[in-house]
Write a protein that holds these residues in place. Structure first.
Motif, PDB file in Angstrom:
ATOM      1  N   VAL A   7       0.876  -1.276   0.459  1.00 23.29           N
ATOM      2  CA  VAL A   7      -0.111  -0.005   0.081  1.00 23.29           C
ATOM      3  C   VAL A   7       0.828   1.079  -0.392  1.00 23.29           C
ATOM      4  O   VAL A   7       1.316   1.496   1.232  1.00 23.29           O
ATOM      5  CB  VAL A   7      -0.694  -0.128   0.897  1.00 23.29           C
ATOM      6  CG1 VAL A   7      -2.101   0.823   1.162  1.00 23.29           C
ATOM      7  CG2 VAL A   7      -1.182  -1.092   1.105  1.00 23.29           C
ATOM      8  N   LEU A   8       1.040   1.855  -1.025  1.00 26.53           N
ATOM      9  CA  LEU A   8       0.807   3.296  -1.214  1.00 26.53           C
ATOM     10  C   LEU A   8       0.487   4.503  -0.656  1.00 26.53           C
ATOM     11  O   LEU A   8      -1.383   4.035  -0.805  1.00 26.53           O
ATOM     12  CB  LEU A   8       1.943   3.776  -2.245  1.00 26.53           C
ATOM     13  CG  LEU A   8       2.783   2.807  -2.536  1.00 26.53           C
ATOM     14  CD1 LEU A   8       3.917   2.901  -4.635  1.00 26.53           C
ATOM     15  CD2 LEU A   8       4.119   2.746  -1.956  1.00 26.53           C
ATOM     16  N   LEU A   9       0.556   5.285  -0.079  1.00 27.43           N
ATOM     17  CA  LEU A   9       0.028   6.824   0.209  1.00 27.43           C
ATOM     18  C   LEU A   9       0.438   8.081  -0.759  1.00 27.43           C
ATOM     19  O   LEU A   9       1.764   8.357  -0.505  1.00 27.43           O
ATOM     20  CB  LEU A   9       0.334   7.173   1.472  1.00 27.43           C
ATOM     21  CG  LEU A   9      -0.500   8.631   2.033  1.00 27.43           C
ATOM     22  CD1 LEU A   9      -2.343   8.318   1.586  1.00 27.43           C
ATOM     23  CD2 LEU A   9      -0.112   9.505   3.571  1.00 27.43           C
ATOM     24  N   LEU A  10      -0.639   8.394  -1.469  1.00 26.15           N
ATOM     25  CA  LEU A  10      -0.549   9.340  -2.324  1.00 26.15           C
ATOM     26  C   LEU A  10      -1.070  10.637  -1.673  1.00 26.15           C
ATOM     27  O   LEU A  10      -1.768  10.770  -0.933  1.00 26.15           O
ATOM     28  CB  LEU A  10      -1.145   9.878  -3.301  1.00 26.15           C
ATOM     29  CG  LEU A  10      -1.092  10.839  -4.594  1.00 26.15           C
ATOM     30  CD1 LEU A  10      -0.099  11.056  -5.193  1.00 26.15           C
ATOM     31  CD2 LEU A  10      -2.212  10.761  -5.296  1.00 26.15           C
ATOM     32  N   ALA A  11       0.162  11.702  -1.350  1.00 24.54           N
ATOM     33  CA  ALA A  11      -0.603  12.934  -0.154  1.00 24.54           C
ATOM     34  C   ALA A  11      -0.360  14.496  -0.493  1.00 24.54           C
ATOM     35  O   ALA A  11       1.077  14.363  -1.442  1.00 24.54           O
ATOM     36  CB  ALA A  11      -0.174  12.534   1.594  1.00 24.54           C
ATOM     37  N   ARG A  12      -0.514  15.288  -0.782  1.00 26.03           N
ATOM     38  CA  ARG A  12      -0.533  16.644  -1.100  1.00 26.03           C
ATOM     39  C   ARG A  12       0.398  17.467   0.305  1.00 26.03           C
ATOM     40  O   ARG A  12      -0.364  16.632   1.664  1.00 26.03           O
ATOM     41  CB  ARG A  12      -1.705  17.479  -1.226  1.00 26.03           C
ATOM     42  CG  ARG A  12      -1.555  18.955  -1.107  1.00 26.03           C
ATOM     43  CD  ARG A  12      -2.598  20.032  -1.566  1.00 26.03           C
ATOM     44  NE  ARG A  12      -3.246  19.046  -2.005  1.00 26.03           N
ATOM     45  CZ  ARG A  12      -3.635  19.567  -3.683  1.00 26.03           C
ATOM     46  NH1 ARG A  12      -2.203  20.147  -4.305  1.00 26.03           N
ATOM     47  NH2 ARG A  12      -4.755  19.097  -3.979  1.00 26.03           N
ATOM     48  N   TYR A  13       1.456  17.897   0.065  1.00 21.22           N
ATOM     49  CA  TYR A  13       2.552  18.709   1.428  1.00 21.22           C
ATOM     50  C   TYR A  13       2.664  19.166   1.306  1.00 21.22           C
ATOM     51  O   TYR A  13       2.848  20.092   0.204  1.00 21.22           O
ATOM     52  CB  TYR A  13       4.078  17.356   1.119  1.00 21.22           C
ATOM     53  CG  TYR A  13       5.084  18.317   2.549  1.00 21.22           C
ATOM     54  CD1 TYR A  13       4.207  17.720   3.730  1.00 21.22           C
ATOM     55  CD2 TYR A  13       5.709  18.141   1.601  1.00 21.22           C
ATOM     56  CE1 TYR A  13       5.532  18.326   4.548  1.00 21.22           C
ATOM     57  CE2 TYR A  13       7.187  18.329   2.741  1.00 21.22           C
ATOM     58  CZ  TYR A  13       6.829  18.640   4.500  1.00 21.22           C
ATOM     59  OH  TYR A  13       8.295  18.737   4.353  1.00 21.22           O
TER      60      TYR A  13
END
Length: 849
Positions: A478-484
């Motif tokens: 599982v990979l997380l795509l996130a705004r930083y």
């Protein structure tokens, strides 16, 4: 295209093949012009270099530096001129023996010199029948040379496939060539997983470099245009084009290698160390021992010069394990060839012994338990009302378009998210196994991170833990795509993070994995899974693959102290979220706990641990650097080959231990008998010819046949101790029985020639008892071997009596011999019981300790 020999040693070999002598002047080189395709075909056939081609001697010219453009590189003419004038990336030394070295190393040995001297002494007294021992010596030399030449040809084929290659720009095109054909000022393309083969200066691109192999520092260093790449280090992520600034012997790693060789000595395996020490001790004592024995036979016993020479030569031959070193060399060489036929390349001969002793095998998940190829199962938006599936797909298309395909995960993402990219990337952060995430800053919309959820979310992980572990528990990655809200230059996410989506990937388990792990369980080898993935994911995959105790898992990020780490290796089987440096620490912890550790790996994150493992095994489909630092390379990248690889190691070492005991039987009784004869002025009873009959039928032939049998038992104990304990009962029995024969012959006035024949029969009988002991349990091959050796011994003793200096026995001599042979059975049984008890008590003491 012409091809220049690829190392100093190879240049010498090439020059010799071309019929010229290599010059000694520093600035002169020999270049044998050979068409490249012909060279390739020759290597594939196992030859060194084609001969009979045009040769030319070229002086090294001082060539000006060329600052070629990154997109164009050198021209073919410029590259050829540099290669011909000594500006190639030639290694300082070649580890591979030349044909001349193979002949030299097998002929010109210390013991061969001793044997030729002894043969000269026997010839000088005209006792030609006692030269039979030289037949065995010459056979040993021939067998050793033939086997090494066969191994050289077999391994050359694999090495040609596995040798490092370089991607360089020539005339504006990317070419793949052998790394040793790269030249000064070449524009090289370096990508993730590749070892840097020459010092270079980056012109375009950006990458992360690990210099631990040359500096000892495991930190990943970001390299940008103008930065220096050190040879010997390797690319962790990213891609760049760089100008080769120092090549060959001028490169950093070459200078380091030369300096290291001045001050360090390669650590040999336990077996080879013990054998070498044994040979050194025997080699030291036999000369003064031989002189003393000759003087004693001549002065005290008043023997003739001829008889004294023959007696002394027989005693010395008995003390020398002339076939033991050959047995080990041939067995290891045959093992290397067998592994080569199974598409396994052996870089280090000593690792075969290590394989036999392995009791802990550390493996990665991807590429070992599962297939290398990953696929995206689904993308799960975490806020579908504000950032839906189409938004996720569009952003991931932009993200993957900005990133290079430097690992299997990114390749899977690129295959799944195929939309047209719309955003322009301003800054990239390639995925790092140390941080567990990567990122992109776009000209619009800001910065986005992609990687391990717990490493990006940190304290906010619990909010999404249930959703993430739902997929992890199914064995998915599982990979997380996130705004930083922060910068890619932050070492850890410190600003606000907004979780956008989960990217779920899967690897299918290798079909052969369960059977492979079942083999290791049956063989007493503990499997430890060390992975950078989520520990729950790895645990579920390991359980499905049949790894014992795979439900015992831990997140390695919690192992913050040495004490915790050393405690964890006893309790857990699966280690997740492991950094490259932690992998190395885990390997070291297993070794410090007394285990013999093998590790398989294929990625740059495995390199440090592979270097520290007792035995390192790489998959050929993995990174170049992993293949180059490993002792074994599975050329077909199939983990299912591991059982046969481990079995081969066990077979060769167990069988060498068993066969070596046959050689030491002769050494033990010969030394004990010669020492007794020296101290109390007794005649040495046996001649070199008589000893040759015993050597051939009860040592030489059986040892080589038994050494090649299947044997998968775990190797236990110390090599020399194991061999001595096996050999002592027969050696001591031979000594006591022959001493009894000497005393009986003296009492009954039996002639010395009959004593020699009696001694031959006695050591033959004890030799068959010893052969039976080490052959148990008997199978068809071993029964046939014993019968064949009995027939050979009988034919030699009854038919070729003159050849082996045997004489008919009187009735009294026959009766004495029969009595001694019968008594030898309980004597040997008693000594065998004593050695077993000693060994058993020793094991109990070790367990108590």
């Amino acid at each position: 295209m012409a091809y220049s020999a690829t190392s100093r040693a190879k240049k010498q070999e090439t020059a010799t093949a071309c019929g010229i002598a290599a010059p000694r002047e520093k600035n002169v080189q020999i270049v044998c012009t050979i068409w490249y395709n012909e060279f390739q075909e020759s290597i594939k056939r196992g030859n060194s270099v084609p001969t009979g081609r045009k040769t030319e001697i070229t002086l090294n010219k001082v060539l000006p530096r060329i600052e070629a453009r990154a997109e164009l590189g050198l021209t073919a003419h410029e590259a050829r001129e540099r290669l011909d004038n000594g500006y190639g990336n030639i290694s300082p030394a070649s580890p591979e023996k030349t044909v001349a070295q193979i002949f030299r190393d097998n002929i010109f040995t210390y013991f061969n010199l001793i044997f030729f001297v002894l043969a000269g002494l026997v010839i000088s007294v005209h006792s030609y029948r006692n030269l039979t021992f030289m037949g065995i010596i010459l056979a040993n030399i021939a067998i050793g040379i033939v086997q090494e030449l066969r191994a050289k040809r077999t391994l050359s084929k694999l090495r040609f496939i596995a040798e490092p290659h370089a991607a360089v720009i020539r005339d504006g095109q990317i070419l793949t060539i052998p790394a040793e054909d790269a030249v000064l000022d070449d524009i090289a393309v370096f990508t993730a997983g590749q070892q840097i083969y020459a010092d270079a200066i980056i012109l375009t691109g950006e990458c992360r470099v690990n210099e631990a192999l040359v500096t000892g520092e495991a930190d990943e260093i970001i390299k940008t245009p103008g930065g220096t790449l050190l040879s010997g280090s390797f690319i962790v992520s990213g891609e760049c084009r760089a100008r080769l600034d120092k090549v060959g012997c001028d490169s950093f790693v070459s200078k380091l290698t030369v300096e290291a060789k001045k001050h360090t000595r390669k650590r040999r395996s336990e077996m080879m160390r013990h054998l070498t020490r044994l040979v050194q001790i025997i080699g030291f004592i036999i000369i003064p021992f031989g002189i003393a024995l000759y003087l004693q036979q001549t002065l005290s016993l008043q023997n003739t010069v001829a008889d004294s020479v023959v007696t002394t030569v027989a005693a010395l031959i008995g003390m020398i394990p002339e076939g033991l070193y050959l047995l080990v060399s041939v067995a290891l060489t045959v093992s290397v060839m067998r592994l080569a036929q199974k598409k396994t390349l052996v870089h280090d001969l000593d690792c075969i012994e290590t394989l036999a002793r392995v009791d802990v095998l550390c493996v990665d998940k991807t590429g070992t338990i599962t297939e290398n190829k990953m696929t995206v199962r689904e993308a799960v938006p975490l806020s579908p009302d504000t950032f839906g599936p189409d938004d996720v797909a569009a952003l991931m298309a932009d993200y993957t378009a900005a990133m290079g395909t430097d690992n299997e995960t990114m390749a899977a993402l690129k295959n799944y998210f195929t939309g047209t990219p719309r955003r322009h990337a301003l800054q990239l952060l390639s995925f790092s196994s140390a941080t567990k995430y990567g990122g992109v800053t776009f000209s619009h919309d800001g910065t986005f991170l992609l990687g391990a959820p717990e490493k990006i979310l940190l304290s906010g992980y619990d909010k999404y833990k249930g959703e993430i572990e739902k997929y992890s528990s199914q064995g998915c990655r599982v990979l997380l795509l996130a705004r930083y809200a922060g910068s890619l230059e932050d070492k850890t996410p410190q600003a606000a993070v907004t979780a956008l989506a989960l990217i779920v990937l899967t690897n299918s388990i290798r079909p052969e994995a369960p059977e492979t792990f079942r083999f290791f369980k049956e063989q007493g080898v503990a499997i430890k899974v060390i992975s950078g993935d989520n520990p729950l994911t790895v645990s579920r995959v390991a359980l499905e693959a049949g790894i014992e105790n795979a439900d015992k898992y831990i997140d390695a990020s919690t192992l913050t102290t040495e004490r915790k780490l050393k405690s964890a290796i006893k309790e857990y089987t699966v280690f997740g979220r492991v950094t490259p440096d932690q992998k190395r620490k885990l390997i070291r912890a297993f070794k410090e706990a007394g285990h013999t550790v093998a590790m398989t790996g294929d990625g740059v994150n495995d390199v440090l641990a592979l270097k520290d493992a007792d035995c390192s095994i790489a998959m050929a489909s993995g990174s170049d650097v992993a293949c180059q630092v490993s002792q074994l390379v599975l050329m077909n990248s199939n983990f299912a080959a591991m059982p046969s690889v481990v079995s081969e190691g066990r077979r060769v070492i167990n069988n060498i231990e068993r066969s070596a005991s046959l050689f030491l039987v002769k050494n033990i009784f010969s030394f004990a008998l010669a020492l007794t004869a020296l101290l109390v002025a007794l005649p040495y009873p046996i001649t070199p010819a008589q000893l040759s009959l015993f050597n051939a039928t009860l040592i030489g032939i059986p040892s080589f046949i038994l050494a090649l049998e299947p044997n998968t038992s775990l190797v236990r104990g110390r090599f020399l101790k194991n061999v001595l304990l096996r050999a002592l009962p027969a050696g001591l029995t031979d000594f006591l029985c022959m001493l009894a024969a000497i005393l009986a012959c003296s009492y009954f006035n039996i002639p010395g020639k009959e004593l020699g024949t009696m001694s031959t029969i006695i050591i033959g009988a004890v030799g068959f008892m010893m052969l039976y002991r080490i052959s148990r349990p008997l199978n068809n091959l071993r029964r046939a071997l014993m019968i064949a050796m009995f027939v050979l011994f009988a034919v030699g003793g009854l038919v070729f009596t003159n050849f082996f200096t045997l004489v008919p026995l009187s009735l009294t001599a026959v009766e004495i011999t029969a009595v001694i042979v019968v008594l030898a059975v309980p004597v040997m049984t008693f000594f065998a019981w004593v050695t077993r008890k000693f060994e058993h008590d020793g094991r109990k003491a070790v367990r108590r300790g």
